[in-house]
Scaffold this active site. Structure first.
Site, short mmCIF file in Angstrom:
data_model
loop_
_atom_site.label_atom_id
_atom_site.label_comp_id
_atom_site.label_asym_id
_atom_site.label_seq_id
_atom_site.Cartn_x
_atom_site.Cartn_y
_atom_site.Cartn_z
N LYS A 168 0.86 -1.18 0.00
CA LYS A 168 0.00 0.00 0.00
C LYS A 168 0.89 1.22 0.00
CE LYS A 168 -4.55 0.43 0.42
NZ LYS A 168 -5.44 -0.61 -0.04
N1 GLU Z 1 -6.95 -0.27 -3.45
C1 GLU Z 1 -7.66 -1.47 -3.73
C2 GLU Z 1 -7.75 -2.36 -2.50
O1 GLU Z 1 -7.66 -1.92 -1.39
C3 GLU Z 1 -7.16 -2.17 -4.98
C4 GLU Z 1 -5.72 -2.51 -5.00
C5 GLU Z 1 -5.23 -3.00 -6.37
O2 GLU Z 1 -6.04 -3.07 -7.28
O3 GLU Z 1 -4.06 -3.33 -6.47
O4 GLU Z 1 -7.98 -3.54 -2.61
#
Ligand code: GLU
Length: 420
Positions: A109
Site C-alpha cells: 500500500k
Molecule cells: N486499493 C484497492 C484495494 O484496497 C485495490 C488494489 C489493487 O487493485 O491493487 O484492494
C-alpha cells in the site's frame, strides 16, 4: 520499528487480528514473526510547487508487506490521515486479501498525507509525478504494481505510467493497474470493487434465504466503491434506502435512484439534499433496520457501541478495516449478523487489477463481459470456500478469511526456508 508501527491504531488492529488468527492456526513462532512484519517500508519527502508560488513539502510512504509469493500489489491513497503505520496495516491486509483470492501477489500500500479535495489538478499531477519518481527504483511489473485507492483514480495512474515510461524510454503500462482504457487499462476495473461488494453481499443474502427483491441496503461512503456497490445492488433489485458521504446522509423509504444520485453527486459534490430524500444523522444511518449494511469509506467506523446497536442481517465490508476487533467480538457473540469480511468483500478491485496486469503482460485485451464473468467466478469460489471453512472449523468469517490468507503465506515461507 515494531513500536513505531504498533503505536498506530490501525496497525495495532491489523496486528491483533493477525495474532488471533495465528493462534487459531497454531503457527509456530518463527513463521508467525516472518508473516507479521512488512518487508520494506519506504518514506519520502516530496517538495511540490503549488499554484500560489509556494513550495510545499509532502510526506508519502510505500510499504511492501511480502515479496515471497510474487510481486506486491496494492493501491495508493491520498488523504490527510495517511501515516506510515496506517499504510503498513493496509499493506498487511492486502497481503491476506491477495493470498485468500489465490492471486500470485504479496500485499502493498502507498499513501501521501495531503488533501486532494483542496488541490488543483496541476498540483496533484506534480505531486503524483514526484511520488512516482521517488518510488521508481522499487516498483515495476515484477516487483510492485500500484493501483488507485481512496483519493486517487485512473488519471493518477496515467501520470505514473507517463513518468515511468518517459524515464524508461518505452511505454510501460504494466507498472500500475486501474489505468484509463486508452493506456491499456482493463474493461470493468473502475466498477470492480463496488461490483464485488454487491456480488458478495447478495451471495450472503442467498445463504440467509432472502430474495434480493425483498431486501434493503444502507451504503456508507459514496466514492468509487460505495457508488458502484449501490448501483449494482439496485440493478439486482435491492432497495438502497440510505447513503452517506462527507456532505451528510440521506434516506428514502422507497429506495434511492442510484443512477440519478450519481449524476447529482457529480454536479453538486455530495449526496445531501438529493431530491425525494430526507436527511438523516450519519451515525443513525448505520443503525437502521436493513438487510445489508455496507461501510465503504474509512477504517474503524464500527466500534463496540455501534456493533451492539446494529440491525442489519449482512455486514458487507467494502472498506478496509471498518470493524474494530472489539466490535468483531460483539458481532461474533450476537451471532445474528452474516459478516462478509473486508478481504473478501472488496477483493473485486484487486482481482480485476490482476486481470489487467495479465492482459498487459500478454498484450491482450478482454471484453467487459469476460472480465466481470471471470471476476464473479473467482469471487464465488472464494466466498464458498470461506463459508465452508468457517462452518467446518466453527470460527467466525473474519477468522476464516484471515486464516485462509495467512495459511497460504505461511506455507510459502516454510517451503522456501530461511536465507542465508
Ligand atoms: N486499493 C484497492 C484495494 O484496497 C485495490 C488494489 C489493487 O487493485 O491493487 O484492494
Amino acid at each position: 520499528m515494531k513500536e513505531i508501527l504498533l503505536a498506530n491504531e490501525t496497525f495495532g488492529m491489523a496486528a491483533r487480528q493477525f495474532d488471533r488468527t495465528a493462534e487459531f492456526l497454531g503457527l509456530d513462532e518463527a513463521v508467525r514473526e516472518r508473516c507479521k512484519w512488512p518487508k520494506r517500508m519506504l518514506s519520502f519527502s516530496m517538495p511540490v510547487s503549488m499554484d500560489d508560488g509556494r513550495t510545499e513539502v509532502f510526506f508519502g510512504h510505500r510499504v511492501q508487506h511480502h515479496l515471497s509469493r510474487g510481486p506486491v500489489k496494492g493501491g495508493i491513497r491520498y488523504s490527510p490521515h495517511v501515516e506510515l503505520g496506517e499504510v503498513a496495516a493496509l499493506a498487511m491486509w492486502m497481503n491476506w486479501k491477495c493470498a485468500l483470492m489465490r492471486l500470485p501477489y504479496g500485499g502493498a500500500k502507498g499513501g501521501i498525507a495531503c488533501n486532494p479535495r483542496e488541490m488543483s489538478t496541476g498540483e496533484k499531477e506534480r505531486l503524483t509525478r514526484r511520488f512516482a519518481q521517488e518510488m521508481l527504483p522499487f516498483i515495476g511489473e515484477d516487483i510492485d504494481i500500484p493501483a488507485p485507492d481512496m483519493g486517487t483514480d485512473a488519471q493518477t495512474m496515467a501520470w505514473i505510467v507517463d513518468t515511468a515510461s518517459t524515464q524508461a524510454g518505452r511505454f510501460t503500462p504494466g507498472i500500475v493497474t486501474g489505468k484509463p482504457l486508452e493506456l491499456q487499462g482493463s474493461e470493468g476495473r473502475t466498477q470492480a470493487t463496488g461490483h464485488g461488494v454487491a456480488f458478495t453481499a447478495t451471495r450472503a443474502l442467498q445463504r440467509l434465504g432472502i430474495d434480493c427483491t425483498d431486501a434493503s441496503a444502507v451504503i456508507q461512503g459514496f466514492g468509487n466503491v460505495g457508488s458502484y456497490a449501490a448501483e449494482t445492488l439496485m440493478f439486482d433489485g435491492v432497495k438502497v434506502k440510505g447513503v452517506s458521504d462527507i456532505s451528510g446522509a440521506i434516506w428514502s423509504d422507497n429506495g434511492l435512484d442510484i443512477c440519478q444520485l450519481r449524476e447529482y453527486v457529480a454536479r453538486t459534490g455530495g449526496v445531501l439534499d438529493f431530491p425525494n430524500s430526507e436527511p438523516i444523522d450519519a451515525q443513525e444511518l448505520m443503525l437502521q433496520k436493513v438487510d445489508i449494511l455496507a461501510p465503504c469509506a474509512m477504517e474503524r467506523v464500527i466500534d463496540e457501541e455501534v456493533a451492539k446497536k446494529l440491525q442489519c442481517r449482512v455486514l458487507a465490508e467494502g472498506a478496509n478495516g471498518p470493524t474494530t476487533p472489539e466490535a468483531d467480538a460483539i458481532i461474533e457473540e450476537r451471532g445474528d449478523i452474516f459478516l462478509v469480511p473486508d478481504v473478501m468483500c472488496n477483493a473485486g478491485g484487486v482481482t480485476v487489477s490482476y486481470f489487467e496486469w495479465v492482459q498487459n503482460l500478454q498484450r491482450f485485451s478482454w471484453t467487459e463481459r469476460e472480465v466481470l464473468s471471470k471476476l464473479e467466478t473467482q469471487l464465488a469460489t472464494t466466498f464458498d470456500r470461506l463459508v465452508s471453512f468457517a462452518e467446518t472449523r466453527k470460527c467466525s468469517h473474519r477468522i476464516a478469511a484471515l486464516a485462509l490468507g495467512i495459511k497460504e503465506v505461511a506455507d510459502v515461507k516454510k517451503t522456501r526456508g530461511l536465507y542465508p
